[in-house]
Motif scaffolding. Structure first.
Motif, mmCIF file in Angstrom:
data_model
loop_
_atom_site.group_PDB
_atom_site.id
_atom_site.type_symbol
_atom_site.label_atom_id
_atom_site.label_comp_id
_atom_site.label_asym_id
_atom_site.label_seq_id
_atom_site.Cartn_x
_atom_site.Cartn_y
_atom_site.Cartn_z
ATOM 1 N N LEU A 232 1.013 -1.179 0.007
ATOM 2 C CA LEU A 232 -0.203 0.004 -0.205
ATOM 3 C C LEU A 232 1.029 1.295 -0.088
ATOM 4 O O LEU A 232 1.907 1.175 0.641
ATOM 5 C CB LEU A 232 -1.075 -0.006 1.196
ATOM 6 C CG LEU A 232 -1.856 -1.122 1.575
ATOM 7 C CD1 LEU A 232 -2.564 -1.213 2.927
ATOM 8 C CD2 LEU A 232 -2.530 -1.584 0.491
ATOM 9 N N LEU A 233 0.663 2.140 -0.887
ATOM 10 C CA LEU A 233 1.396 3.341 -1.027
ATOM 11 C C LEU A 233 1.037 4.268 0.157
ATOM 12 O O LEU A 233 -0.236 4.459 0.512
ATOM 13 C CB LEU A 233 1.287 4.189 -2.246
ATOM 14 C CG LEU A 233 2.035 3.590 -3.399
ATOM 15 C CD1 LEU A 233 2.030 4.520 -4.641
ATOM 16 C CD2 LEU A 233 3.495 3.205 -3.052
ATOM 17 N N THR A 234 1.944 4.655 1.193
ATOM 18 C CA THR A 234 1.508 5.719 2.279
ATOM 19 C C THR A 234 2.682 6.835 2.191
ATOM 20 O O THR A 234 3.454 6.906 1.487
ATOM 21 C CB THR A 234 1.723 4.755 3.427
ATOM 22 O OG1 THR A 234 3.054 4.420 3.659
ATOM 23 C CG2 THR A 234 0.834 3.687 3.782
ATOM 24 N N ALA A 235 2.020 7.825 3.013
ATOM 25 C CA ALA A 235 2.856 9.001 3.073
ATOM 26 C C ALA A 235 3.851 8.895 4.434
ATOM 27 O O ALA A 235 3.133 8.062 5.565
ATOM 28 C CB ALA A 235 2.135 10.075 3.070
ATOM 29 N N LEU A 236 4.817 9.615 4.632
ATOM 30 C CA LEU A 236 5.368 9.547 5.924
ATOM 31 C C LEU A 236 4.608 10.370 6.835
ATOM 32 O O LEU A 236 4.025 11.359 6.839
ATOM 33 C CB LEU A 236 6.819 10.459 5.731
ATOM 34 C CG LEU A 236 7.746 10.106 6.620
ATOM 35 C CD1 LEU A 236 8.127 8.524 6.862
ATOM 36 C CD2 LEU A 236 8.902 11.165 6.682
ATOM 37 N N LYS A 237 4.688 9.651 8.029
ATOM 38 C CA LYS A 237 3.878 10.201 9.169
ATOM 39 C C LYS A 237 4.607 11.414 9.770
ATOM 40 O O LYS A 237 5.857 11.049 10.268
ATOM 41 C CB LYS A 237 3.387 9.192 10.093
ATOM 42 C CG LYS A 237 2.323 9.198 11.127
ATOM 43 C CD LYS A 237 2.011 8.010 11.930
ATOM 44 C CE LYS A 237 0.401 8.360 12.017
ATOM 45 N NZ LYS A 237 0.101 7.148 12.731
ATOM 46 N N ALA A 238 4.105 12.331 10.082
ATOM 47 C CA ALA A 238 4.448 13.508 10.863
ATOM 48 C C ALA A 238 4.704 13.257 12.298
ATOM 49 O O ALA A 238 4.296 12.429 12.824
ATOM 50 C CB ALA A 238 3.750 14.775 10.791
ATOM 51 N N GLU A 239 5.791 13.432 13.084
ATOM 52 C CA GLU A 239 6.208 13.211 14.414
ATOM 53 C C GLU A 239 5.050 13.593 15.331
ATOM 54 O O GLU A 239 4.498 14.676 15.249
ATOM 55 C CB GLU A 239 7.514 14.024 14.802
ATOM 56 C CG GLU A 239 8.138 13.401 15.981
ATOM 57 C CD GLU A 239 8.537 12.064 15.901
ATOM 58 O OE1 GLU A 239 8.655 11.308 16.677
ATOM 59 O OE2 GLU A 239 9.075 11.707 14.702
ATOM 60 N N GLY A 240 4.532 12.793 16.064
ATOM 61 C CA GLY A 240 3.565 13.086 17.188
ATOM 62 C C GLY A 240 1.999 12.886 16.645
ATOM 63 O O GLY A 240 1.122 13.278 17.333
ATOM 64 N N GLU A 241 1.921 12.605 15.332
ATOM 65 C CA GLU A 241 0.681 12.360 14.877
ATOM 66 C C GLU A 241 -0.004 11.188 15.323
ATOM 67 O O GLU A 241 0.498 10.221 15.511
ATOM 68 C CB GLU A 241 0.737 12.559 13.213
ATOM 69 C CG GLU A 241 -0.442 13.141 12.584
ATOM 70 C CD GLU A 241 -0.265 13.176 11.079
ATOM 71 O OE1 GLU A 241 -1.477 12.747 10.483
ATOM 72 O OE2 GLU A 241 0.577 13.639 10.628
#
Lengths: 241, 256
Positions: A232-241
């Protein structure tokens, strides 16, 4: 009265060094850039903690829009033998052959149409309309017309976009989406077939707010043709999200 | 730099021509380059998207029930994902990040504790939430929501993983001084962590992920993320059964 003499200085700034820097930067960007390919639907992929990067070659991207419409993009090897253009032409032949086996209304593509197909990025119109779609490439402004068709923005109610897909768990009567995916495995590009087998060769790209039902249908279709592993293509998760 | 000194007939004293400088103005060139750079910067994709690998069970019907892999009752945890509904029947969308708000339910072991009628008292479905870790003043994170529940079930594996992490930080997998050393230590750590996650001797849960049709795809990725965060090695995405739906509706009716 003594006058103070102000020396006239030139305001000329030497731009040569600046120019050197900009040319270097420009060269860097030109060499490293991969252009954003135009896709029929814009989606926001969900954030994830996964660090694995998507591969650059040998994978099939399945784009699913929030309404559940599906488009495919085939990324082949970098080598000449298995170039995108050659493989796509072969793919179209393969799909047409499989399609004609089960349908009474046969389809056939001319050399020009095949050539047009091999130059496409994302594709996804019903096979019965594929000929008409590919003929557009011969027209001036053809590319724009094709893009509009794919995005569902041309005002022709007969033109349908998205590869026909339905709930189907019978492998003997594949729907068009399954026909395409099966054909992907059967091209001469063995590298792609291997990647599809180990799961990194099929990438599903969908919007985070798409209902699970739509994604589930795509997954179920893939499971039916024994493609149980995919990414599955995903985006990088921002810190603390 | 961008100037060429011209010296016309310097040797002959009679010439009245001044020493002339030809300067080339590079400003337009810089302007144009800047424009081009801007164009390329905007058109490139520097960040490659990430991928998440999943494998699903085969769709084929298994004739022999004994061949089916069965999770033992005490290990099984079922997670059900649903979308929160607004009044009416539209899914609720968070006004801040624009995501569909998902709700997560879970039960241990068999649905309805294995009874015929999974509603009311027998309904062992519980509700939880997706929450990030709470970090106290000392900087120690505490898991909350569904993460806490998964962590409790996976205590033994997580304790081993923590030990490995400490060992890694102390240089137990090799020196962390050089870049080369760090890479080697990282590889050794990954290998050891993989072994721990799959270890037969540790008690670990089997997680079954289910989702209602209206739940969002983003929610599914969120659950899969939790699996990775909590070092779960055995999990799978499965379809909702009839009993699951009955329990979910029963729960939602009672907690309206």
């Amino acid at each position: 009265m003594g006058r103070v003499k102000i020396a006239r200085k030139s305001t000329f700034i030497d731009m040569t060094a600046m120019s050197d820097v900009t040319v270097l930067l420009l060269t860097f960007f030109m060499l490293t850039s991969t252009f954003l390919s135009k896709e029929p639907a814009t989606v926001v992929t969900p954030p994830s903690v996964s660090q694995e990067k998507v591969q650059e070659t040998n994978y099939v991207q399945v784009l699913v829009n929030p309404e559940g419409k599906v488009w495919l993009t085939m990324h082949n090897d970098t080598s000449q033998d298995y170039s995108n253009e050659k493989m796509k032409a072969a793919l179209l032949d393969k799909v047409a052959e499989e399609y004609n086996r089960t349908h009474t209304k046969k389809i056939q593509f001319t050399a020009l149409q095949k050539q047009a197909f091999s130059k496409l990025g994302s594709f996804g119109v019903p096979l019965s309309q594929m000929g008409e779609f590919l003929d557009l490439a011969q027209l001036p402004e053809g590319q724009t017309a094709m893009d509009k068709w794919l995005m569902g923005e041309d005002n022709n109610p007969n033109h349908r976009t998205g590869i026909p897909i339905n709930w189907n768990s019978n492998e003997d009567t594949p729907n068009e989406f399954q026909l395409w995916m099966k054909a992907m495995r059967q091209t001469d590009n063995q590298n792609l077939a291997d990647k599809i087998k180990d799961g990194t060769g099929v990438a599903i790209k969908a919007d985070q707010n798409t209902a699970f039902e739509k994604i589930h249908m795509v997954m179920d279709n893939l499971q039916t043709i024994h493609m149980n592993k995919f990414t599955l293509l995903t985006a990088l998760k921002a810190e603390g999200e | 730099m961008a100037e060429v000194a011209q010296n016309n007939g310097g040797g002959k004293g009679k010439s009245h021509q001044k020493k002339m400088q030809i300067r080339v103005d590079f400003t337009p060139m810089v302007d144009m380059n800047m424009l081009l750079i801007t164009f390329f910067m905007l058109c490139t994709t520097m960040i490659k998207s990430q991928t998440l690998n999943i494998s699903l069970p085969s769709n084929e019907k298994v004739d022999n029930v004994e061949n089916m892999s069965q999770a033992s009752e005490e290990d099984a945890v079922t997670i059900i994902l649903d979308a929160r509904l607004k009044r009416g029947s539209l899914t609720d969308i968070d006004s801040v990040n624009g995501k569909v708000v998902n709700e997560v339910y879970y039960y241990f072991g068999k649905p309805g504790n294995g009874s015929e009628n999974p509603t009311g008292e027998n309904n062992n479905l519980q509700k939880s939430e997706f929450l990030t870790d709470e970090i106290n003043a000392a900087g120690v994170p505490t898991a909350r929501g569904i993460r806490q529940i998964i962590q409790q079930r996976n205590k033994e594996v997580l304790a081993e993983i923590t030990k490995l992490k400490e060992k890694y930080q102390k240089g137990g997998f090799g020196s962390l001084e050089t870049k080369d050393g760090r890479e080697k230590a990282q590889a050794a750590y990954d290998e050891a962590a993989k072994k721990v996650r799959r270890s037969e001797n540790l008690k670990k849960p089997v997680i079954i992920i289910k989702s209602t049709p209206r739940a969002s795809y983003g929610g599914l990725v969120e659950v899969l993320d939790e699996m990775q965060i909590n070092s779960i090695s055995i999990y799978q995405v499965d379809n909702m059964t009839k009993v699951d739906s009955v329990m979910l509706i029963d729960y939602q009716n009672r907690h309206r």
